[in-house]
Scaffold this active site. Structure first.
Site, PDB file in Angstrom:
ATOM      1  N   LYS A   1       3.655  -7.996  -4.629  1.00 30.12           N
ATOM      2  CA  LYS A   1       2.684  -8.377  -3.601  1.00 30.12           C
ATOM      3  C   LYS A   1       2.545  -9.891  -3.404  1.00 30.12           C
ATOM      4  O   LYS A   1       2.304 -10.344  -2.292  1.00 30.12           O
ATOM      5  CB  LYS A   1       1.310  -7.768  -3.918  1.00 30.12           C
TER       6      LYS A   1
ATOM      7  N   ASP B   1      -5.829  -4.433   2.076  1.00 30.09           N
ATOM      8  CA  ASP B   1      -6.666  -3.923   0.973  1.00 30.09           C
ATOM      9  C   ASP B   1      -8.161  -4.109   1.269  1.00 30.09           C
ATOM     10  O   ASP B   1      -8.975  -3.219   1.016  1.00 30.09           O
ATOM     11  CB  ASP B   1      -6.316  -4.623  -0.340  1.00 30.09           C
TER      12      ASP B   1
END
Ligand code: ATR
Length: 279
Positions: free
Chosen positions: A71, A107
């Site tokens: 990520k 997210d």
């Protein structure tokens, strides 16, 4: 679904990736909407990651989700980043279009959408948020809470330096509170979020007294195995609203699915049951 030669392709890229619920989740939406497409698990070691991304783009993939450990690395490989990815310092959704790689972070979107669905009356602006933990997940949530209008975010982490670093990065309304003072930090709060691994199956329990938390405060956990953590159970027993962590995972997937497959999917009770019924 039987694929045609024009099938749209996407997947989740990680190392390891075998535990990921994303193929099941996207697979459900693909079936539900009868889309000519596939979403597959893709494993690439860190040293192979840049090459793997280029290969997927060259093969015509529409994009991928990223999970541990890619990520952060992906930031430097994107041609453009959305503001959330830039502020969080991590990317979880890539869109390949016109030979370019666009990096997004959904997210925080997933976190807020989960609270909106699970506790429609909750308002970010209603009071300070207490966030336990200061890892990558906490970082995404701090950005999301500030953007949603939280007047103050109190970060409590076992290792104070990590919470202090986050507070320094985001400034102003983000403060660091010592781990031993976590129960007292709940006074006047509108939200308590656990982003630590405490309470997860196989980990130590999360030890925090909820007595100082105002009755109207909402409690949520990003741990979703077990779904009903001891924290959520204790919160409900004390009369608080409580939202489990599975929905964050489901909601964060929506923008990627829409970008790759052209349909805006929904998070329903049936989807939750389907994702949980794995094995
Ligand atoms: P992620 O990126 O998914 O948030 P992480 O960076 O490993 O994962 O963060 C895990 C969080 O759980 C951290 O805040 C960690 O605290 P430290 O920064 O002190 O390591 C917290 N955590 C894990 N085990 C803990 C424990 N036994 N007591 C308190 N906090 C714990």
């Amino acid at each position: 679904m039987i694929l045609s030669g024009k099938a749209r392709l996407a997947g989740v890229l990680g190392c390891p990736v075998g535990h990921s619920l994303s193929p099941r989740l996207h697979g459900y939406w693909l079936e539900r909407h009868r889309i000519d497409g596939a979403y597959v698990p893709l494993e690439a070691r860190p040293e192979d990651f840049p090459e793997a991304l280029r290969a997927l783009a060259a093969l015509g993939f529409r994009g991928v989700n990223l999970t541990i450990p890619h990520k952060e690395t992906a930031l430097g490989l994107c041609d453009s980043l959305d503001p959330a990815a830039r502020r969080i310092g991590a990317v979880n959704t890539l869109v390949f279009a016109d030979g370019r790689i666009e990096g997004r972070n959904t997210d925080g979107f997933g976190f807020i959408e989960n609270l909106r669905q699970g506790a429609p009356d909750w308002q970010a602006g209603a009071g300070p948020a207490v966030v336990l933990g200061a890892g990558g997940a906490a970082r995404a949530l701090v950005v999301a809470l500030l953007d949603a209008g939280a007047p103050e975010v109190r970060l409590c982490n076992r290792t104070a330096a990590r919470a202090e670093a986050l507070a320094t990065d985001f400034g102003g309304p983000v403060t660091s509170i010592a781990w031993r003072d976590r129960a007292a930090a709940l006074a006047g709060a509108g939200l308590l979020v656990n982003t630590t691994s405490l309470g997860m199956t196989g980990q130590e329990p999360l030890d925090i007294a909820l007595d100082d938390l105002p009755p109207a405060a909402l409690v949520t956990d990003i741990v979703y195995a077990p779904l009903e953590t001891a924290l959520l159970r204790r919160a409900r027993a004390a009369g608080h609203g409580a939202v489990d962590g599975l929905g964050m995972l489901l909601h964060q997937a929506r923008p990627g699915f829409e970008a790759w497959f052209g349909v805006a999917p929904e998070v329903t009770a049936e989807l939750r049951a389907f994702v949980l019924a794995q094995d």
